[in-house]
Structure formats: structure tokens, C-alpha cells
Design a protein around this motif. Sequence first.
Motif, PDB file in Angstrom:
ATOM      1  N   UNK A   1      46.633  37.253  33.478  1.00  0.00           N
ATOM      2  CA  UNK A   1      45.284  37.104  34.029  1.00  0.00           C
ATOM      3  C   UNK A   1      45.160  35.835  34.880  1.00  0.00           C
ATOM      4  N   UNK A   2      45.960  34.841  34.556  1.00  0.00           N
ATOM      5  CA  UNK A   2      45.885  33.561  35.273  1.00  0.00           C
ATOM      6  C   UNK A   2      46.956  33.432  36.347  1.00  0.00           C
ATOM      7  N   UNK A   3      47.760  34.487  36.510  1.00  0.00           N
ATOM      8  CA  UNK A   3      48.867  34.430  37.450  1.00  0.00           C
ATOM      9  C   UNK A   3      48.528  35.020  38.803  1.00  0.00           C
ATOM     10  N   UNK A   4      49.494  35.006  39.723  1.00  0.00           N
ATOM     11  CA  UNK A   4      49.244  35.477  41.084  1.00  0.00           C
ATOM     12  C   UNK A   4      48.963  36.962  41.192  1.00  0.00           C
ATOM     13  N   UNK A   5      49.339  37.755  40.178  1.00  0.00           N
ATOM     14  CA  UNK A   5      49.113  39.202  40.238  1.00  0.00           C
ATOM     15  C   UNK A   5      47.692  39.586  39.841  1.00  0.00           C
ATOM     16  N   UNK A   6      46.942  38.643  39.301  1.00  0.00           N
ATOM     17  CA  UNK A   6      45.659  38.981  38.684  1.00  0.00           C
ATOM     18  C   UNK A   6      44.695  39.647  39.661  1.00  0.00           C
ATOM     19  N   UNK A   7      44.513  39.060  40.834  1.00  0.00           N
ATOM     20  CA  UNK A   7      43.522  39.597  41.766  1.00  0.00           C
ATOM     21  C   UNK A   7      43.908  40.997  42.234  1.00  0.00           C
ATOM     22  N   UNK A   8      45.195  41.234  42.453  1.00  0.00           N
ATOM     23  CA  UNK A   8      45.648  42.522  42.957  1.00  0.00           C
ATOM     24  C   UNK A   8      45.418  43.651  41.960  1.00  0.00           C
ATOM     25  N   UNK A   9      45.675  43.381  40.678  1.00  0.00           N
ATOM     26  CA  UNK A   9      45.653  44.450  39.684  1.00  0.00           C
ATOM     27  C   UNK A   9      44.420  44.425  38.792  1.00  0.00           C
ATOM     28  N   UNK A  10      43.898  43.242  38.495  1.00  0.00           N
ATOM     29  CA  UNK A  10      42.843  43.115  37.477  1.00  0.00           C
ATOM     30  C   UNK A  10      41.437  43.133  38.059  1.00  0.00           C
ATOM     31  N   UNK A  11      41.263  42.786  39.320  1.00  0.00           N
ATOM     32  CA  UNK A  11      39.924  42.639  39.861  1.00  0.00           C
ATOM     33  C   UNK A  11      39.201  41.491  39.173  1.00  0.00           C
ATOM     34  N   UNK A  12      37.920  41.667  38.921  1.00  0.00           N
ATOM     35  CA  UNK A  12      37.167  40.666  38.161  1.00  0.00           C
ATOM     36  C   UNK A  12      37.664  40.660  36.724  1.00  0.00           C
ATOM     37  N   UNK A  13      37.796  39.478  36.165  1.00  0.00           N
ATOM     38  CA  UNK A  13      38.266  39.351  34.781  1.00  0.00           C
ATOM     39  C   UNK A  13      37.156  38.721  33.950  1.00  0.00           C
ATOM     40  N   UNK A  14      36.784  39.412  32.876  1.00  0.00           N
ATOM     41  CA  UNK A  14      35.763  38.921  31.950  1.00  0.00           C
ATOM     42  C   UNK A  14      36.384  38.815  30.565  1.00  0.00           C
TER      43      UNK A  14
END
Length: 213
Positions: free
Chosen positions: A193-206
Motif C-alpha cells: 500500500x505504501x509502495x510504488x504499485x499502490x496508485x496503479x492497483x489500489x486506487x484510494x486506500x482507506x
Amino acid sequence: MPQSPPKIYTAAQMREREQAAVAAGTSFLQLMENAGQAAAADLLRRLPMPGRALLVCGKGNNGGDALVIARVLQQHGWQADIVLLLGTTLSDLAEANHQRLQGLGSIRFLPVEVLPAALEQGYSLIIDGIFGTGFSGSLPPEATESCRLLNRAAGYKVALDIPTGLNGDTGEAAADTFRANLTYAFAALKPAHAGPAARQWCGEIVCLDIGID
């Protein structure tokens, strides 16, 4: 007073914290209920008008979290269609929540074979409960094909804890990893969630409190 940054736990650390919570007096079933209830409450705030939800579930506890969400959504007027992607033999905790859905009128269990046709009818909400933070390696063929279909479909896409296909510890993504608009991290963020892949795969993280320190 500034808010503390979210904790970050690996999959192994998360299992240790779950065990500690159970030793302190809760149960694994209650933790699953807490996770599903917290995610559903946030979803209902975001999507106040009832619609049609598709929940694609694996056989483990990530799928069990999705089954809790299905129960809450139907209580608020949603039609919830559920696909048990990896078969009907579920983990004990997931099976307990599977049984709680029996006989509820706005819950439908769909065979995986009809998933393409069901997606053509359209869903306002698609929930990925196939694999959680314990996933590593390559996705099995049925999960690869299903994630490919889900990624192409319209609808607001939500992943539970980690998108299916993404390794929560390393951030490594399998082919056809689920692409979420929103990911609910339960109790703590995972390294991915804190890595570079987060935005690509996770979208918004709650990050949601489920009763684990």
C-alpha cells in the motif's frame, strides 16, 4: 494533535496481531465481522442509493469478509450477486458467513460460468474478495480470467485488504491483477500500500479499524 500515521504490517505480522487480539478475548469470526461491517459502513456512506453489487469471492477469509459485506448491503436495499470463484468448499470462517446468507431474498449466488453475461447487465459496485494479503506467485487461471473480465467491466471497483494478484509484502503484481478504485486495508497498511504499485492497483486506500492493535 497530529494524527499518527497508519501502521504498516507484513502478512506475517498481521497474523501475529490477529492471534494477539484473539488471545485478548475476541474471535477470528468477530474480526471478520468487524472488517466486513467497517467496509460496508464506508461503502454505504459513499454510495447511499441502493444498487446492484457483484462480489467475487475466493474460498478463504478474504472471501468471508466479502460475504459479511453482502449481508450488510442487502439489509440496506442492495441486490447482491455473489460468485464463489474457487468452489463452494470454503474456510470455516467464510462458510459461517456463507450460511448466514441462506434464504435472504436479495442475495443471489451465481455460477462462475455466467460471470461474463452477468457483467454485461451492469453493476454499480464490484467487490474483489478473491485473494488477500497471503497471496504470492501467479494467479490460478480462473482468477486470471475473472480479474480480466472485472477490470474491463464498468462499475466502482473495491478490493478488500489488497487487490487480487498483488503481493501485499513485495508489491509484485501478477498478470491481470485486479485494478481497484478503492482498497480497504484492514487494521493496518501492508507494505504494498505504501509502495510504488499502490496508485496503479489500489486506487484510494482507506485503513479501517477492526479491533486489532
